[in-house]
Design an enzyme around this catalytic site. Structure first.
Site, PDB file in Angstrom:
ATOM      1  N   LYS A  76       0.983  -1.289  -0.095  1.00  0.00           N
ATOM      2  CA  LYS A  76       0.029  -0.096   0.121  1.00  0.00           C
ATOM      3  C   LYS A  76       0.776   1.119  -0.032  1.00  0.00           C
ATOM      4  O   LYS A  76       2.008   1.450   1.039  1.00  0.00           O
ATOM      5  CB  LYS A  76      -0.634  -0.032   1.059  1.00  0.00           C
ATOM      6  CG  LYS A  76      -1.915   1.054   1.173  1.00  0.00           C
ATOM      7  CD  LYS A  76      -2.768   0.904   2.571  1.00  0.00           C
ATOM      8  CE  LYS A  76      -4.009   1.986   2.583  1.00  0.00           C
ATOM      9  NZ  LYS A  76      -4.891   1.952   3.989  1.00  0.00           N
ATOM     10  N   SER A 151      -9.800   1.826   2.747  1.00  0.00           N
ATOM     11  CA  SER A 151      -9.052   2.696   2.078  1.00  0.00           C
ATOM     12  C   SER A 151      -7.636   1.801   1.339  1.00  0.00           C
ATOM     13  O   SER A 151      -7.382   2.207   0.172  1.00  0.00           O
ATOM     14  CB  SER A 151      -8.065   3.686   2.697  1.00  0.00           C
ATOM     15  OG  SER A 151      -7.229   3.322   3.834  1.00  0.00           O
ATOM     16  N   SER A 175     -10.164  -0.312   6.848  1.00  0.00           N
ATOM     17  CA  SER A 175      -9.662  -0.304   5.767  1.00  0.00           C
ATOM     18  C   SER A 175      -8.982  -1.558   5.232  1.00  0.00           C
ATOM     19  O   SER A 175      -8.502  -1.440   3.916  1.00  0.00           O
ATOM     20  CB  SER A 175      -8.654   0.968   5.509  1.00  0.00           C
ATOM     21  OG  SER A 175      -9.298   1.934   5.227  1.00  0.00           O
TER      22      SER A 175
END
Ligand code: GLN
Length: 484
Positions: A76, A151, A175
């Site tokens: 990420k 997210s 997330s």
């Protein structure tokens, strides 16, 4: 090969059937072909990936291979990665090349897992749909008109579309779990403090926690073995004995008490999601588990509490983005204050600004007691409910999200509706508990449904055991989108 588990890939590497460079190249080719439609990656750098893969091959050649050496994974874009662009999904960091590695990245590097690139995400991890990214929305691989959740939506989409064998994510209010649910993959948020936050760009420090996202619970266990560990650079990192999170995978479930919180099966839950979760409970019963009804009464306040505490912490954490030290700086300004104002006005998107405004408001004189302190008190009550529940059950089970993946744009104008997506995931963050999401079916539109497990502190191995036994009995986790 794109379907292989991490241990199957590692076995092929060990057998010299394939090299890490060959694996990395195969995934890079798939990314090159499919990422333009999915938009799961912000940065891909084949030269760096292949150099890391060559180093992994050398490690193996020298007899220093660990369990996963040579298996490439994606990260990420919230993790600082030495020499790689690290944007956190924001214009503010669109020119930021990190000068060091986050602890999580250091650990994966030391274990010899090459990076396939940096995945797309909601700006500063604020969102449930990936639509707040400066780099554009990520498409759900099951239906490109839908969001992949957020997210960590890029990470989830990359695993679901088999653009990476696995990925790292972070979870402040859901997330990892919510995008895992929306894309039909398995994701785990560890107990707060198990994984170091050093070099992970901060959103709400008392809630942020990194974890693995993969095709199965077994893969998550192997990744967690790499990610966890004490780090003196994070003051909330826990100094505990190292565990093997795969140790309980094969344990039978006979006698396991699964707590079903009645509040998680109430109004607001989609009927098809409820039905899939019920079927999963029956499956677990067949494996010997015993359902117990529990109550998490204060969880109904989790969203308001989170949207006081999260923004409060975010408003403080994001004050560092001032255009002075790194990141975006407004090209034209009159004086220092004007530079700050213009830099932040240009660098942050609407959702981030909304959170900063809420955060500074609830922390300001006169409101601090009314909002921030009240929220802290309710946070404690929410955690106490869990402590009570774990007296009568071993693991808590429910839906991960109230519904399945929604359409891109569907919730964009209604922040509160967007926030409600995290109704069932936020309580675990507030209590610092480990949680995971695993696929348990599809709705009538063919979209994946996620099952959530929440364990007591440090019960990751047990939770992974439950998930693994369920995945041995079902095949939801091995389905992949056919339209790719
Ligand atoms: N969707 C939640 C939010 O917008 C959670 C985000 C997260 O876990 N990083 O804050």
């Amino acid at each position: 090969m794109f379907e292989s588990s991490l241990s199957a890939l590692a076995a092929r590497l060990a057998a010299k059937d394939v090299s890490s460079r060959e694996l990395a190249q195969a995934w890079l080719d798939r990314i090159a072909a499919l990422n333009p439609t999915i938009n799961a990656f912000i940065t891909v750098d084949p030269g760096r990936t292949l150099a890391e893969a060559a180093a992994a091959d050398a490690m193996r050649g020298a007899g220093r291979a660990g369990a996963l050496t040579g298996v490439p994974i994606a990260h990420k874009d919230i993790f600082c990665t030495d020499g790689w662009l690290t944007t956190c999904g924001s214009k503010m960091l669109s020119n930021f090349v990190a000068p060091y590695d986050a602890h999580v990245i250091q650990r994966f590097k030391a274990a010899g897992l090459p990076s396939l690139g940096k995945t797309n995400m909601d700006e500063f991890a604020m969102g449930s749909s990936n639509e707040t990214s400066f780099y554009g929305a990520v498409k759900n691989p099951w239906d490109p008109t839908r969001v992949p959740g957020g997210s960590s939506g890029g990470a989830a989409a990359s695993v679901a579309a088999r653009l990476s064998p696995a990925a790292t994510g972070t979870d402040t209010g859901g997330s990892i779990r919510q995008p895992a649910a929306f894309t039909g993959i398995t994701g785990l948020k560890p107990t707060y403090g198990l994984v170091s936050r050093y070099g992970m760009i901060a959103f709400a420090s008392s809630l942020d926690q990194a974890g693995p996202m993969a095709k199965s619970a077994e893969d998550c266990a192997l990744l967690l073995n790499v990610m966890t560990g004490f780090d003196p650079n994070d003051s909330t990192s826990l100094d505990r004995e190292k565990e093997d999170y795969a140790r309980d995978l094969d344990r039978p479930l006979a006698g396991l008490r699964i707590g079903l919180p009645k509040e998680f099966f109430a109004e607001g839950l989609d009927g098809e999601v409820a039905a899939a979760v019920d079927t999963a409970v029956n499956e677990l019963k067949k494996l010997g588990a015993i359902p117990v009804e529990i109550s998490l009464a204060n969880s109904r306040l989790a969203i308001p509490v989170y949207y006081v505490l999260g923004p409060a912490e975010a408003s403080s954490n994001l004050s560092r983005f001032d255009g002075v030290r790194y990141g975006h700086r407004a090209p034209e300004y009159t004086d220092l204050n004007d530079m700050y104002a213009k830099t932040r006005a240009q660098g942050f998107g609407a959702e981030v600004k909304r959170r900063i405004l809420i955060g500074t408001y609830v922390l300001s004189h006169g409101y601090y007691d009314a909002y921030y302190l009240q929220a802290q008190k309710i946070r404690r009550l929410i955690a106490d409910d869990f402590s009570e529940a774990f007296k009568v059950c071993d693991v808590i089970l429910g839906p991960t999200t109230p519904g399945t993946a929604f359409r891109i744009g569907e919730n964009s104008d209604d922040p509160v509706r967007m926030y409600l997506n995290d109704l069932y995931t936020i309580p675990a963050n507030l209590a610092g508990l480990p949680g995971m999401s695993l696929p348990c079916g599809f709705d009538s539109g063919g979209l994946p449904i996620g099952l959530q497990l929440v364990g007591n502190h440090f019960c990751e191995a047990r939770m992974l055991n439950v998930a693994h036994q369920y995945q041995r009995a079902t095949d939801w986790h091995s389905r992949m989108p056919t339209n790719l």
